[in-house]
Design a protein around this motif. Structure first.
Motif, PDB file in Angstrom:
ATOM      1  N   THR A 237       0.817  -1.218   0.000  1.00 55.56           N
ATOM      2  CA  THR A 237       0.000   0.000   0.000  1.00 55.56           C
ATOM      3  C   THR A 237       0.847   1.262   0.000  1.00 55.56           C
ATOM      4  O   THR A 237       0.502   2.262  -0.650  1.00 55.56           O
ATOM      5  CB  THR A 237      -0.936   0.008   1.229  1.00 55.56           C
TER       6      THR A 237
ATOM      7  N   TYR B 170      -3.536   6.971   8.189  1.00 53.42           N
ATOM      8  CA  TYR B 170      -4.691   6.072   8.265  1.00 53.42           C
ATOM      9  C   TYR B 170      -4.349   4.898   9.175  1.00 53.42           C
ATOM     10  O   TYR B 170      -3.177   4.576   9.386  1.00 53.42           O
ATOM     11  CB  TYR B 170      -5.104   5.575   6.869  1.00 53.42           C
TER      12      TYR B 170
ATOM     13  N   GLY C  36      -4.026  -2.906   6.861  1.00 53.86           N
ATOM     14  CA  GLY C  36      -5.258  -2.220   6.522  1.00 53.86           C
ATOM     15  C   GLY C  36      -6.408  -3.208   6.435  1.00 53.86           C
ATOM     16  O   GLY C  36      -6.216  -4.409   6.217  1.00 53.86           O
TER      17      GLY C  36
ATOM     18  N   LYS D 208      -7.168   4.650   0.492  1.00 52.51           N
ATOM     19  CA  LYS D 208      -6.742   4.981   1.847  1.00 52.51           C
ATOM     20  C   LYS D 208      -6.751   6.488   2.091  1.00 52.51           C
ATOM     21  O   LYS D 208      -6.816   6.936   3.236  1.00 52.51           O
ATOM     22  CB  LYS D 208      -5.345   4.416   2.121  1.00 52.51           C
TER      23      LYS D 208
END
Length: 318
Positions: A39, A115, A194, A286
């Motif tokens: 990510t 995040y 995540g 995200k």
């Protein structure tokens, strides 16, 4: 001839001075991210694109790396100016503990958290486990040896009065953990990632899983001791068969910066990023989870003065 040459030299000199006075300064920075299949790399590319398109003479390159630990070393040495890292690993690096025992990296500062990366605790449907307190004597994977996940598992278990000596500890990757739960050789696992996580999605579709909540006094104790944790919720329906919301703890992906970078530059880049979050959300899913208000939470390594100036203007810091 001599006079002509001198006159020409005078004109050339004036031209150089004039050009120098009007030259623009290009800012070339490295944003260290993670592996190309993860990510951090595409997310970092989206951040770099905002800076490059919204700021004059800005050239930020999102560089693929080995993620948090490597990124922090790159920043500390000055080989990168910015990086996306996990806030717990950044804490270890800044204080010289755990993953960075005996190696204190002090040339680090925080811009803000981005995040949540959720500590997801999954067990097999027939394990009989309903709480971390039930892990005693069970076969539990705590992530790769020496990984950030292993320290997350250790710290959360500590909140329930358990240590690794109380479990049959396994050090498996996310994929290996899911496969072991599916084939019955493992009772449960910790996965920091995540939401949703691909390995857990596959497990939910094949053998099923249960999510273990972390909340109440135990969660409060962990957060009080380790300032980089925040409370979060895994929404019901995230994984097949998990219909109810599940309280959990998370660490946060964080935008780190070289502490020696000047205040004005960091202020401008912080302001530009947080004023263009809609664009960040459109570029990467995200990005929709990022906000200025949340960016000041879960921080245990000092903010850069440039970031402080921005967040104070927004009324988010005193």
């Amino acid at each position: 001839m001599k006079k002509v040459l001198n006159f020409g030299a005078l004109i050339l000199g004036a031209t150089l001075v004039f050009s120098g006075c009007n030259a623009t300064t290009n800012h070339n920075y490295i944003l260290a991210t993670g592996g190309t299949s993860g990510t951090y790399y595409p997310f970092g590319g989206a951040i770099a694109n905002i800076w490059n398109t919204k700021m004059e003479n800005m050239n930020v390159t999102a560089q693929a790396t080995g993620a948090s630990a490597e990124n922090l070393r790159l920043i500390n040495k000055g080989d990168a100016e910015y990086a996306i890292v996990q806030n717990d690993v950044m804490d270890y690096a800044y204080n010289g503990t755990d993953l960075f025992a005996g190696e204190k990296l002090e040339n680090l500062a925080t811009i803000g958290t981005l995040y949540p990366e959720v500590i997801q605790i999954a067990v097999s449907k027939d394990s009989g486990i309903t709480s971390v307190a039930d892990f005693k004597g069970k076969r539990i994977s705590v992530g790769d040896a020496g990984s950030g996940v292993e320290f997350n598992a250790k710290q959360i278990m500590e909140g329930y009065g358990l240590t690794f000596d109380d479990i049959k500890k396994n050090n498996l990757s996310f994929k290996e953990s899911a496969e072991a739960i599916q084939n019955g050789t493992l009772d449960g696992c910790f996965i920091t990632a995540g939401v949703p996580n691909a390995a857990l999605q596959e497990l939910a579709f094949t053998a099923g899983l249960s999510l273990i909540p972390v909340s109440g006094p135990e969660a409060e104790a962990v957060m009080a001791k380790y300032g980089y944790y925040t409370q979060t919720t895994i929404p019901g329906g995230t994984y097949k068969g998990t219909d109810e919301d599940c309280p959990a703890l998370s660490i946060k992906a964080t935008l780190a910066v070289n502490a020696s970078l000047d205040e004005a530059t960091v202020y401008d880049m912080t302001k530009t990023l947080f004023e263009n979050l809609n664009e960040l959300g459109n570029a990467h899913a995200k990005g929709k989870e990022v906000s200025a208000a949340a960016a000041v939470t879960g921080v245990s390594v000092p903010f850069h003065p440039g970031a402080v100036k921005y967040f104070k203007e927004q009324g988010l810091m005193n």
